[in-house]
Design an enzyme around this catalytic site. Structure first.
Site, mmCIF file in Angstrom:
data_model
loop_
_atom_site.group_PDB
_atom_site.id
_atom_site.type_symbol
_atom_site.label_atom_id
_atom_site.label_comp_id
_atom_site.label_asym_id
_atom_site.label_seq_id
_atom_site.Cartn_x
_atom_site.Cartn_y
_atom_site.Cartn_z
ATOM 1 N N ARG A 28 0.821 -1.218 0.000
ATOM 2 C CA ARG A 28 0.000 0.000 0.000
ATOM 3 C C ARG A 28 0.858 1.274 0.000
ATOM 4 N NH1 ARG A 28 -5.657 -0.479 1.380
ATOM 5 N NH2 ARG A 28 -6.229 -2.595 0.824
ATOM 6 N N ARG A 41 -6.401 11.783 -5.797
ATOM 7 C CA ARG A 41 -7.634 11.059 -5.486
ATOM 8 C C ARG A 41 -8.832 12.027 -5.538
ATOM 9 N NH1 ARG A 41 -11.763 9.041 -3.465
ATOM 10 N NH2 ARG A 41 -11.860 7.384 -1.907
ATOM 11 N N TYR A 155 -15.111 -11.222 -0.191
ATOM 12 C CA TYR A 155 -15.793 -9.963 -0.533
ATOM 13 C C TYR A 155 -17.032 -10.224 -1.394
ATOM 14 C CZ TYR A 155 -11.808 -7.464 1.364
ATOM 15 O OH TYR A 155 -10.845 -6.975 2.211
#
Ligand code: 1CP
Length: 353
Positions: A28, A41, A155
């Site tokens: 990350r 972002r 998920y």
């Protein structure tokens, strides 16, 4: 033609060759702890817009390389692109994590799942890979990645993140046949996705099995490891005359490193709950190890970071085959300067004469 690699420490370490210093990158490494990431972002509007815009995905991939001179870049994307391309309708609400509009509920849902063509619905990922590879211009190798079949399934069945995995474990125990059908589809999708990433320019691969560690030992082998084995056997292991190493990372999987090494992978990711000397004993000499600083160490003082880095390097010892990393992703509230302290400490303490 892509430029020749100027820094191949990461690839050589995964090949267990002796290197001048221990290569370092961070899970990350592009993300919310970096102010420059938050700016891009915000410009993209939402997370999937950022992933699906090759120029912006490339920009955020390079940010941590520019700032910290890390020894590998990792594609900016997410593991959930595959289920999204299967039609599960992924969204990321701010501050809430991923959600699927159409989670898997039945055998019929599994049967209806398509295996996505990576050069169609996932073309945006391949465009990001080729753009990043071009812009890296041979500085460091580019890592492509995917989730493990089991981690993707958690998920897909839970419909998002989970604390107790009640739905996916409920399905696994009550209808293992359907669970295996889902995992087999995921494994096929992952193999073709990773192979397309190599085709587009990825020079190493990593499989994130973030949730394999929530399984019992026998269920880990049956529902997670077996499908990672299928991936190791199915992916391209060489490109442009050079080995494309593959690293498997099961979070909380320290007790299974011996079984994981037997898949024939090149590297194993190790979290901070096992000492690297023990990890080496368990994994044996056929694989390199990546890890394993506790990500929370970066909340400490520069002096304590230096001392903890030394402990990790010392626990691995002098043998070849170590890639320095955190034991899991960097936290979003960490001071970026503390990551700089970590990287400098690895350089200083691991440089061999
Ligand atoms: O708002 C934002 O900016 C979203 C935060 C974010 C980021 C930066 C998400 C949402 N994904 C990512 C990027 C990402 N995800 C990368 C980029 C490359 C890099 O490392 O720099 C990678 C490799 C991933 C992989 C990923 N996504 C994993 C496996 C690795 C791990 O950390 O365990 C998992 C489990 C995910 C799912 C996911 N995506 C995003 C979030 C917040 C989550 C976790 C959800 C949960 O709590 O279960």
């Amino acid at each position: 033609m892509n430029a020749p690699l100027k820094n191949d420490l990461y690839l050589r370490a995964l090949n267990r060759e002796t290197v001048e210093r221990t290569p370092v990158w961070v899970m990350r490494q592009a993300g919310r702890y970096l102010p420059e990431y938050k700016r891009v972002r915000a410009q993209a509007g939402n997370f999937m817009n950022l992933c699906s815009n090759p120029e912006l995905a490339c920009e955020v991939t390079l940010q941590p390389i520019d700032r910290f001179n890390l020894d590998a870049a990792i594609l900016f994307s997410d593991i959930l692109t595959i289920p999204d391309a299967m039609g599960l309708e992924l969204t990321f609400e701010t501050g809430e994590g991923p959600k699927f509009g159409k989670p898997i509920k039945s055998r019929a849902d599994v049967e209806a799942l398509p295996i996505p063509d990576p050069n169609d619905s996932l073309q945006y990922v391949m465009d990001a890979v080729s753009t990043i590879r071009r812009e890296l211009n041979g500085r460091v190798p580019l890592i492509g990645f995917s989730g493990s079949p089991w981690t993707l399934a958690t998920y897909m069945v839970e419909g998002g993140g989970s604390k107790d995995f009640s739905k996916v474990k409920g399905l696994m125990f009550s209808d293992p046949h359907t669970m295996h059908a889902l995992l087999d589809k995921n494994a096929q999708a992952v193999v073709s996705y990773l192979n397309a990433q190599v085709e587009a320019g990825a020079q190493a691969l990593m499989v994130f099995d973030t949730w394999g560690g929530v399984l019992s030992p026998t269920n880990y082998q049956e529902f997670s490891l077996r499908y990672m084995q299928q991936i190791v056997e199915g992916v391209t292991r060489e490109a442009d005359g050079r080995k494309v190493p593959i690293t498997l990372f099961t979070k909380s999987g320290g007790q299974w490193l011996d079984l994981m090494a037997k898949t024939g992978c090149d590297g194993l990711g190790v979290d901070w709950t096992i000492d690297l000397a023990d990890a080496r004993k368990r994994a044996g000499d056929s694989v390199a190890l990546q890890g394993n600083l506790d990500p929370s160490v970066l909340y400490g003082s520069p002096e304590s970071i230096h001392a903890e880095v030394k402990k990790v390097l010392d626990s691995y010892g002098d043998a070849p085959g170590h890639v320095f990393n955190l034991g899991h992703g960097i936290h979003q509230f960490v001071n970026p300067e503390h990551l700089g302290v970590m990287v400098e400490a690895v350089r200083e303490l691991s440089t061999r004469p």
